[in-house]
Design a protein around this motif. Sequence first.
Motif, PDB file in Angstrom:
ATOM      1  N   ASN A 171       4.746  48.955 -27.018  1.00 32.83           N
ATOM      2  CA  ASN A 171       5.304  48.706 -25.637  1.00 32.83           C
ATOM      3  C   ASN A 171       6.456  47.591 -25.871  1.00 32.83           C
ATOM      4  OD1 ASN A 171       5.315  47.413 -23.138  1.00 32.83           O
ATOM      5  ND2 ASN A 171       3.304  47.470 -22.966  1.00 32.83           N
ATOM      6  N   VAL A 172       7.382  47.865 -25.315  1.00 35.49           N
ATOM      7  CA  VAL A 172       8.652  46.976 -25.374  1.00 35.49           C
ATOM      8  C   VAL A 172       8.496  45.723 -24.844  1.00 35.49           C
ATOM      9  CG1 VAL A 172       9.764  47.689 -22.861  1.00 35.49           C
ATOM     10  CG2 VAL A 172      11.157  46.977 -24.881  1.00 35.49           C
ATOM     11  N   ASP A 173       7.383  45.156 -23.927  1.00 36.63           N
ATOM     12  CA  ASP A 173       7.090  44.063 -23.219  1.00 36.63           C
ATOM     13  C   ASP A 173       6.421  43.047 -24.168  1.00 36.63           C
ATOM     14  OD1 ASP A 173       8.481  44.582 -20.883  1.00 36.63           O
ATOM     15  OD2 ASP A 173       6.695  45.643 -20.120  1.00 36.63           O
ATOM     16  N   ASN A 174       5.369  43.767 -25.006  1.00 40.37           N
ATOM     17  CA  ASN A 174       4.738  42.751 -25.702  1.00 40.37           C
ATOM     18  C   ASN A 174       4.723  43.340 -27.316  1.00 40.37           C
ATOM     19  OD1 ASN A 174       2.989  45.043 -25.577  1.00 40.37           O
ATOM     20  ND2 ASN A 174       1.598  44.272 -24.048  1.00 40.37           N
ATOM     21  N   ASN A 175       5.338  44.386 -27.792  1.00 37.66           N
ATOM     22  CA  ASN A 175       5.484  45.032 -29.130  1.00 37.66           C
ATOM     23  C   ASN A 175       4.063  45.510 -29.569  1.00 37.66           C
ATOM     24  OD1 ASN A 175       8.353  44.506 -29.500  1.00 37.66           O
ATOM     25  ND2 ASN A 175       7.768  42.383 -29.985  1.00 37.66           N
ATOM     26  N   GLU A 176       2.915  45.529 -28.533  1.00 34.41           N
ATOM     27  CA  GLU A 176       1.696  46.226 -29.095  1.00 34.41           C
ATOM     28  C   GLU A 176       2.071  47.620 -29.158  1.00 34.41           C
ATOM     29  OE1 GLU A 176      -1.163  44.966 -26.506  1.00 34.41           O
ATOM     30  OE2 GLU A 176      -1.185  42.992 -27.152  1.00 34.41           O
ATOM     31  N   THR A 177       1.272  48.453 -30.079  1.00 30.85           N
ATOM     32  CA  THR A 177       1.223  49.782 -30.319  1.00 30.85           C
ATOM     33  C   THR A 177       0.747  50.557 -29.115  1.00 30.85           C
ATOM     34  OG1 THR A 177      -0.747  49.792 -31.422  1.00 30.85           O
ATOM     35  CG2 THR A 177       1.247  49.791 -32.774  1.00 30.85           C
ATOM     36  N   LEU A 178       1.664  51.669 -28.755  1.00 31.02           N
ATOM     37  CA  LEU A 178       0.975  52.527 -27.528  1.00 31.02           C
ATOM     38  C   LEU A 178       0.470  54.088 -28.325  1.00 31.02           C
ATOM     39  CD1 LEU A 178       4.003  52.164 -25.070  1.00 31.02           C
ATOM     40  CD2 LEU A 178       1.463  51.357 -24.736  1.00 31.02           C
ATOM     41  N   GLN A 179      -0.774  54.259 -27.702  1.00 33.78           N
ATOM     42  CA  GLN A 179      -1.480  55.545 -28.438  1.00 33.78           C
ATOM     43  C   GLN A 179      -1.010  56.757 -27.606  1.00 33.78           C
ATOM     44  OE1 GLN A 179      -5.508  54.548 -28.035  1.00 33.78           O
ATOM     45  NE2 GLN A 179      -5.582  52.720 -29.465  1.00 33.78           N
ATOM     46  N   ASN A 180      -1.206  57.783 -27.987  1.00 33.84           N
ATOM     47  CA  ASN A 180      -1.086  59.034 -27.574  1.00 33.84           C
ATOM     48  C   ASN A 180      -0.006  59.279 -26.582  1.00 33.84           C
ATOM     49  OD1 ASN A 180      -3.938  59.687 -28.156  1.00 33.84           O
ATOM     50  ND2 ASN A 180      -4.579  58.454 -26.610  1.00 33.84           N
ATOM     51  N   VAL A 181       1.079  58.691 -27.329  1.00 35.99           N
ATOM     52  CA  VAL A 181       2.591  59.006 -26.630  1.00 35.99           C
ATOM     53  C   VAL A 181       3.179  60.317 -26.897  1.00 35.99           C
ATOM     54  CG1 VAL A 181       5.017  57.999 -26.528  1.00 35.99           C
ATOM     55  CG2 VAL A 181       2.903  56.506 -26.678  1.00 35.99           C
ATOM     56  N   ASN A 182       3.657  61.018 -26.172  1.00 34.24           N
ATOM     57  CA  ASN A 182       4.278  62.286 -26.776  1.00 34.24           C
ATOM     58  C   ASN A 182       5.829  62.044 -27.035  1.00 34.24           C
ATOM     59  OD1 ASN A 182       2.286  63.934 -25.404  1.00 34.24           O
ATOM     60  ND2 ASN A 182       2.925  63.427 -23.282  1.00 34.24           N
ATOM     61  N   VAL A 183       5.912  62.279 -28.442  1.00 32.76           N
ATOM     62  CA  VAL A 183       7.328  62.272 -29.024  1.00 32.76           C
ATOM     63  C   VAL A 183       7.944  63.602 -29.212  1.00 32.76           C
ATOM     64  CG1 VAL A 183       8.358  61.360 -31.115  1.00 32.76           C
ATOM     65  CG2 VAL A 183       6.400  60.145 -30.307  1.00 32.76           C
ATOM     66  N   LYS A 184       9.284  63.630 -28.848  1.00 36.68           N
ATOM     67  CA  LYS A 184      10.158  64.685 -28.853  1.00 36.68           C
ATOM     68  C   LYS A 184      11.287  64.213 -30.034  1.00 36.68           C
ATOM     69  CE  LYS A 184       9.834  66.536 -24.210  1.00 36.68           C
ATOM     70  NZ  LYS A 184      10.319  67.019 -23.204  1.00 36.68           N
ATOM     71  N   PHE A 185      11.260  64.972 -30.938  1.00 32.92           N
ATOM     72  CA  PHE A 185      12.233  64.916 -32.294  1.00 32.92           C
ATOM     73  C   PHE A 185      13.374  66.000 -32.164  1.00 32.92           C
ATOM     74  CE2 PHE A 185      12.681  65.156 -37.213  1.00 32.92           C
ATOM     75  CZ  PHE A 185      13.727  64.251 -37.151  1.00 32.92           C
ATOM     76  N   GLN A 186      14.474  65.614 -32.443  1.00 30.86           N
ATOM     77  CA  GLN A 186      15.634  66.942 -32.589  1.00 30.86           C
ATOM     78  C   GLN A 186      16.633  66.412 -33.541  1.00 30.86           C
ATOM     79  OE1 GLN A 186      17.027  68.418 -28.811  1.00 30.86           O
ATOM     80  NE2 GLN A 186      19.088  68.408 -29.592  1.00 30.86           N
ATOM     81  N   LEU A 209      11.255  69.408 -32.352  1.00 29.90           N
ATOM     82  CA  LEU A 209       9.798  69.267 -32.806  1.00 29.90           C
ATOM     83  C   LEU A 209       9.271  68.259 -31.874  1.00 29.90           C
ATOM     84  CD1 LEU A 209      10.222  68.599 -36.540  1.00 29.90           C
ATOM     85  CD2 LEU A 209       9.602  70.883 -35.523  1.00 29.90           C
ATOM     86  N   ASP A 210       8.015  68.287 -31.556  1.00 30.71           N
ATOM     87  CA  ASP A 210       7.157  67.383 -30.703  1.00 30.71           C
ATOM     88  C   ASP A 210       5.731  67.213 -30.919  1.00 30.71           C
ATOM     89  OD1 ASP A 210       5.450  69.039 -28.741  1.00 30.71           O
ATOM     90  OD2 ASP A 210       7.367  70.114 -28.496  1.00 30.71           O
ATOM     91  N   GLY A 211       5.114  66.036 -30.615  1.00 28.91           N
ATOM     92  CA  GLY A 211       3.899  65.797 -31.021  1.00 28.91           C
ATOM     93  C   GLY A 211       3.305  64.528 -30.101  1.00 28.91           C
ATOM     94  N   GLN A 212       2.117  64.037 -30.812  1.00 24.21           N
ATOM     95  CA  GLN A 212       1.530  63.121 -30.105  1.00 24.21           C
ATOM     96  C   GLN A 212       1.030  61.879 -31.049  1.00 24.21           C
ATOM     97  OE1 GLN A 212      -2.047  63.123 -27.611  1.00 24.21           O
ATOM     98  NE2 GLN A 212      -0.674  63.176 -25.899  1.00 24.21           N
ATOM     99  N   THR A 213       1.431  60.664 -30.749  1.00 25.39           N
ATOM    100  CA  THR A 213       0.858  59.691 -31.688  1.00 25.39           C
ATOM    101  C   THR A 213      -0.616  59.431 -31.773  1.00 25.39           C
ATOM    102  OG1 THR A 213       1.169  57.858 -29.997  1.00 25.39           O
ATOM    103  CG2 THR A 213       3.116  58.318 -31.479  1.00 25.39           C
ATOM    104  N   ASN A 214      -1.020  59.044 -32.753  1.00 18.01           N
ATOM    105  CA  ASN A 214      -2.658  58.937 -32.977  1.00 18.01           C
ATOM    106  C   ASN A 214      -2.936  57.436 -32.266  1.00 18.01           C
ATOM    107  OD1 ASN A 214      -1.764  57.069 -34.879  1.00 18.01           O
ATOM    108  ND2 ASN A 214      -2.281  58.458 -36.486  1.00 18.01           N
ATOM    109  N   ASN A 215      -4.296  57.324 -32.694  1.00 17.53           N
ATOM    110  CA  ASN A 215      -5.111  55.960 -32.080  1.00 17.53           C
ATOM    111  C   ASN A 215      -4.209  54.670 -32.621  1.00 17.53           C
ATOM    112  OD1 ASN A 215      -6.720  57.544 -30.469  1.00 17.53           O
ATOM    113  ND2 ASN A 215      -8.159  57.409 -32.071  1.00 17.53           N
ATOM    114  N   GLU A 216      -3.407  54.799 -33.604  1.00 15.72           N
ATOM    115  CA  GLU A 216      -2.758  53.800 -34.176  1.00 15.72           C
ATOM    116  C   GLU A 216      -1.377  53.651 -33.795  1.00 15.72           C
ATOM    117  OE1 GLU A 216      -3.172  54.061 -38.429  1.00 15.72           O
ATOM    118  OE2 GLU A 216      -5.219  53.154 -38.298  1.00 15.72           O
ATOM    119  N   GLY A 217      -0.994  54.587 -32.845  1.00 11.83           N
ATOM    120  CA  GLY A 217       0.368  54.657 -32.283  1.00 11.83           C
ATOM    121  C   GLY A 217       1.627  55.377 -33.273  1.00 11.83           C
ATOM    122  N   LYS A 218       0.996  56.127 -34.342  1.00 10.97           N
ATOM    123  CA  LYS A 218       1.651  56.586 -35.045  1.00 10.97           C
ATOM    124  C   LYS A 218       1.895  58.124 -35.130  1.00 10.97           C
ATOM    125  CE  LYS A 218       3.022  56.350 -40.237  1.00 10.97           C
ATOM    126  NZ  LYS A 218       2.443  55.371 -41.462  1.00 10.97           N
TER     127      LYS A 218
END
Length: 567
Positions: free
Chosen positions: A51-66, A88-97
């Motif tokens: 999260n850009v506002d508090n630098n905490e990790t965000l879970q289950n984010v859809n990521v697109k990589f090209q 490629l695309d995927g979703q981050t896990n519970n640790e935001g990774k």
Amino acid sequence: MQTFINSENEAEYVVKVKSKNYWWLLLLLLLFLPLLLLIRFNKDVAFVTTNVDNNETLQNVNVKFQYIDYSFIKLNPFRFFVSDTIKLDGQTNNEGKLVFTKVNYSLFSVLFHSLETSLVEGNKDCFASDTLTPKFSTLQDYIPLNIPLGQPKTNLIFLVIDKEDNEPLPEATIKVLVEGKETEYQTLPSGLAEITNVPRCSELKITASKEGFSSDSLFSDVSTFLQGDYNRMLKLIPEKGIVNFTVRDLETKLNIAGATARLIIEGKSNEITTNTNGVGKGFFENVNAKYEFKIEVSKLSYFDTSSATHKLTGYQKLKDEDKIIEMRPEKNSLVFRDLDSLTGKPIEGVSNKIFINNLEKGVMLSNRQGCFTIGNISQNDEVKIVSSKPGMKTKTWKRKGDKLTANQNTRDIKLQYERIKASAPNPQRNCGVHFSGTLLSDIEIKGHISKIYTPDIYGEYVGDGKYISNQAAFPKAVQYTFDAIAVDKGTHLTIYSEPNFQGKVLLDVKGPCLINNVKWKNEARIKDVCTKTFSPDLEANYPKSCRRWSDSNMNTWDFGSCIIRCD
């Protein structure tokens, strides 16, 4: 081939050394290079979302990589220098990774396109990232690339208008409540206000207010506000209220009855006029709070007078003494009085037609003290006054010279009452009306509230009959400013605006009915009169369902007439 020669006295020898030739090796390398460029590798690429506002990790984010995969040769179909876009695309896990494993690329890409960038984006609900462009060669699984996400924001423009004329309202206050935080804005001369940096996925409560107007609010999500201008329009209704005032003689300090007052709005006379009552009081209803106004007062024998300029909200905060308009009488003015010939008490509302040296000058009404003033009277003038009032005998009065100026008693005009009732038996309980010059309730606060059915100096209980003059029917109530009525069960009361049952019907009710003057609706001592529980006997006679406020100011009902009938 190289040649070496020995010199001087020694015998000459020629030695020739033959060097090796590796041109064939170079040729071999050139033949195998395309095959080497076909070698392919793979690696794991990792990302972490925050999260850009508090630098905490965000879970289950859809990521697109090209990224772009470059090849020297492609065999099917056969091509040289080929580039393919890999998505490629995927979703981050519970640790935001998120780790993309075995991401494939060629030796050709490493040797000739090591500076090539990739594209990375992340999104989740109302969160989204910018498009990142890291070098493909730097992406590794042990150094995750951080993808900062924030809520996309937008600007909204709101318009505040006057609901009556649809004109924009400048300097209106707009309060914006979003995600628990309130921000305040002011509208421009165009009535517009721009609300900046609003999260697109949030809900907003917008409240607009301005002095002299009732507020307006909107509550919705941002997407609804973005659908059209009408969804962002706040309409304020101008407040309206009563402007009350008192007209007084500057010199005698007596209140002036029958003065004509005009309401001047924004410098223009709107032909809104009223006359002061017996105690010199007058009022204007439905005065718009958004405009400036002043009151101009005129009266025979007085110089025209104007109040200061006000706005409704400020005027209503003034004390009563600051609402007095003092009129200066013309020179050589004299005060006259209309009195009851039997009791000597002043009579209010007498119409006095004035003649000076047999020339008609106009009509003057007597005030609560029975007084009226005539100006510009010289020592030799003859004054004739024809005094009349419904229910009283017309009186012609004439004086001249010293008899006018000797003392006040020489200017008293004494009138007699006629028979005022067609039928008037003694009032019986459950067949009458309690009229009061104070408010009515089940308790007594002397001078302010009278108790129903309890005799006092402020009112009277009036029985069945036809009364051509309210002032004669309930004189005590009129004397102390008529403010309340209690109508018995089985009693029918009709009040007319003019004597002799003429004019507009001001009230037509059947008892039980308790009516208090709406003028005092917000008075702390009486405002609960319609909702409180009375003492048992009065609660039985006047339950809450039959109590109400008058539709207009009862002070103005003094000069009419009434009929009381028992069913």
